[in-house]
Design an enzyme around this catalytic site. Structure first.
Site, PDB file in Angstrom:
ATOM      1  N   ARG A   1       3.476  -5.356  -6.417  1.00  0.00           N
ATOM      2  CA  ARG A   1       4.150  -6.205  -7.395  1.00  0.00           C
ATOM      3  C   ARG A   1       4.010  -6.778  -8.291  1.00  0.00           C
ATOM      4  O   ARG A   1       4.335  -7.089  -8.847  1.00  0.00           O
ATOM      5  CB  ARG A   1       5.686  -6.227  -6.493  1.00  0.00           C
ATOM      6  CG  ARG A   1       6.758  -5.674  -5.059  1.00  0.00           C
ATOM      7  CD  ARG A   1       7.490  -4.947  -5.995  1.00  0.00           C
ATOM      8  NE  ARG A   1       8.268  -4.983  -5.404  1.00  0.00           N
ATOM      9  CZ  ARG A   1       7.991  -3.778  -3.663  1.00  0.00           C
ATOM     10  NH1 ARG A   1       7.121  -2.655  -4.463  1.00  0.00           N
ATOM     11  NH2 ARG A   1       9.039  -2.575  -3.470  1.00  0.00           N
TER      12      ARG A   1
ATOM     13  N   ALA B   1      -0.412  -3.889   3.563  1.00  0.00           N
ATOM     14  CA  ALA B   1      -1.172  -4.500   5.079  1.00  0.00           C
ATOM     15  C   ALA B   1      -1.406  -4.154   6.269  1.00  0.00           C
ATOM     16  O   ALA B   1      -2.294  -3.457   7.147  1.00  0.00           O
ATOM     17  CB  ALA B   1      -2.065  -5.927   4.893  1.00  0.00           C
TER      18      ALA B   1
ATOM     19  N   GLU C   1       0.564  -1.199   6.709  1.00  0.00           N
ATOM     20  CA  GLU C   1       0.614   0.641   7.204  1.00  0.00           C
ATOM     21  C   GLU C   1      -0.050   0.862   7.698  1.00  0.00           C
ATOM     22  O   GLU C   1      -1.446   1.512   6.315  1.00  0.00           O
ATOM     23  CB  GLU C   1       1.459   0.658   5.875  1.00  0.00           C
ATOM     24  CG  GLU C   1       2.723   0.546   5.369  1.00  0.00           C
ATOM     25  CD  GLU C   1       3.287   0.733   4.083  1.00  0.00           C
ATOM     26  OE1 GLU C   1       2.540   0.740   2.939  1.00  0.00           O
ATOM     27  OE2 GLU C   1       4.382  -0.724   4.186  1.00  0.00           O
TER      28      GLU C   1
ATOM     29  N   GLU D   1       3.920   8.379   1.099  1.00  0.00           N
ATOM     30  CA  GLU D   1       4.475   7.185   1.539  1.00  0.00           C
ATOM     31  C   GLU D   1       4.748   7.921   3.205  1.00  0.00           C
ATOM     32  O   GLU D   1       5.380   9.215   3.688  1.00  0.00           O
ATOM     33  CB  GLU D   1       6.302   6.947   1.801  1.00  0.00           C
ATOM     34  CG  GLU D   1       5.723   5.291   0.279  1.00  0.00           C
ATOM     35  CD  GLU D   1       6.731   4.618   0.587  1.00  0.00           C
ATOM     36  OE1 GLU D   1       7.881   4.732   1.286  1.00  0.00           O
ATOM     37  OE2 GLU D   1       7.043   4.181  -0.544  1.00  0.00           O
TER      38      GLU D   1
END
Length: 412
Positions: free
Chosen positions: A251, A176, A178, A373
């Protein structure tokens, strides 16, 4: 439809409630076992927010450890660090000042902007507007609702065709806080539509393939970061009998679920959930990809691919191919502003992270499964200023187009 590529773009409006005055972000450099032990004991004794790696379990010698420390614990932390002789630096002196500085100066526009961090209401309005802008090239589909009832809308880009086309799936905003990640997905859609017909590579891509874009995966969490707590990371699901909220959606996929790099503590930021796909958002994405098995392939500056699960897991079947393509994409990205990305399997390039979407998609048969990323390497963390949205998106477009062009020529 054969989807040949999966991108996950992970990642870095002011908070109305949670404030961060006096909080600091430290970078620690453990070089001894005693340093690692100290960091892990610190995490057990006080509230520490791990920015890199994502939890204390993943701390090892000779990696940078970035942690956010609440103001009430600063004196104790300074004392412990001085006693340990561990190398350290303060990345962010005052977190609230960094939050305040994230937005460009001046009033925030009422309408959607590609160079602003748009809240979810603006993203929803943008989806409705852009999906009707060019019916021959774009359409929308709701793949399900979130825990709190918000729609998860996928945009389909591609020249309409009577036959099934291979496809790319791209999701943004799995974590959330990022915010740069959803900003890129919006930028990608804009660029794809505006350059179709003038850019030969984009025109060829949309003529021959479909691109499915999920602008925000963790919708509830993203909305919460805009309205209540800028540092929130997880989903917003609740379970009877527990006061802890949410799970880490990256995850929660069924790929080595809840093993290395994930936590079974419901209050942890890397909580794996109560079962694989316990989070409805993860379930919606997984079901969409399973229904469309024709999909092949699917803050910091990294371009990652399977496997995230373990240092010791054998290299994935297409390791050398994925590495070659990733390095080419990194070079394309670097050509614009000189930004350097590191390429490699997630587990060895950063740290193991079981239950990730890219491992799950790869195991499902998505050959080209990549995670970006995005900026930056620590100076701003998750609070990348809006002034960096445009250059970040511009350079990332070059990398995504490089990978897409390769996939287009090498579908199988």
């Amino acid at each position: 439809m054969k989807v040949l590529l999966l991108f996950g773009l992970v990642a870095v409006a002011l908070c109305d409630n949670t404030r961060f005055e006096g909080e600091k972000v430290f970078r620690l450099k453990p070089v001894l076992d005693e340093h690692v032990t100290l960091i892990k004991e610190l995490a057990e004794s006080i509230e520490v927010d791990f920015w890199r790696p994502e939890n204390a379990q993943l701390v090892t010698i000779d990696i940078d450890v970035d942690i956010r420390v609440p103001a009430i614990y600063l004196d104790m932390v300074y004392t412990l660090l001085q006693q340990s002789d561990m190398e350290q630096e303060v990345l962010i002196e005052d977190l609230q000042s960094a939050v305040d500085a994230e937005a460009d100066q001046g009033p925030s526009p009422r309408a959607h902007s590609y160079t602003k961090y748009n809240n979810f209401d603006k993203v929803q309005s943008w989806i409705a507007s852009i999906s009707s802008s060019n019916p021959d090239l774009i359409s929308k589909q709701v793949i399900g609702n979130t825990y709190e009832g918000r729609p998860m809308t996928v945009l389909k880009l591609g020249k309409k065709s009577s036959s099934t086309k291979p496809a790319i799936f791209m999701d943004c905003g799995i974590h959330a806080r990022e915010w740069i990640s959803p900003a890129f997905c919006q930028w990608f859609v804009k660029e794809a539509l505006s350059t179709y017909g003038s850019d030969s590579q984009m025109t060829s891509l949309l003529n021959q393939m479909d691109v499915f874009v999920l602008p925000v995966l963790n919708v509830d969490g993203y909305d919460y970061t805009h309205k209540s707590n800028r540092m929130w990371r997880k989903t917003r699901s609740r379970k009877s009998g527990s006061s802890c909220i949410g799970a880490d959606p990256n995850r929660n996929f069924d790929a080595g679920w809840c093993s290395m790099g994930a936590s079974n503590n419901p209050c942890s930021d890397t909580f794996c959930g109560y079962t694989p796909e316990s989070e409805i958002e993860v379930q919606n994405v997984a079901n969409f990809i399973r229904r469309n098995r024709s999909i092949t392939g699917p803050s910091s500056q990294l371009l990652l691919f399977p496997y995230y699960l373990s240092y010791w897991r054998p290299l994935c079947k297409y390791h050398f191919l994925l590495m070659e393509v990733a390095e080419g994409a990194s070079a394309a990205l670097r050509s614009l502003y000189g930004t350097r990305y590191t390429s490699g399997p997630g587990a060895t390039t950063i740290y193991p992270a079981a239950g990730g979407s890219d491992d799950w998609a790869y195991d499902l048969g998505v050959k080209y499964s990549y995670t970006f990323e995005l900026r930056d390497t620590g100076r701003y963390g998750f609070l990348l200023p809006e002034s960096q949205i445009k250059p970040t998106c511009e350079e990332t477009m070059l990398a995504v187009k490089y990978i897409a062009a390769y996939v287009q020529k090498n579908l199988y």
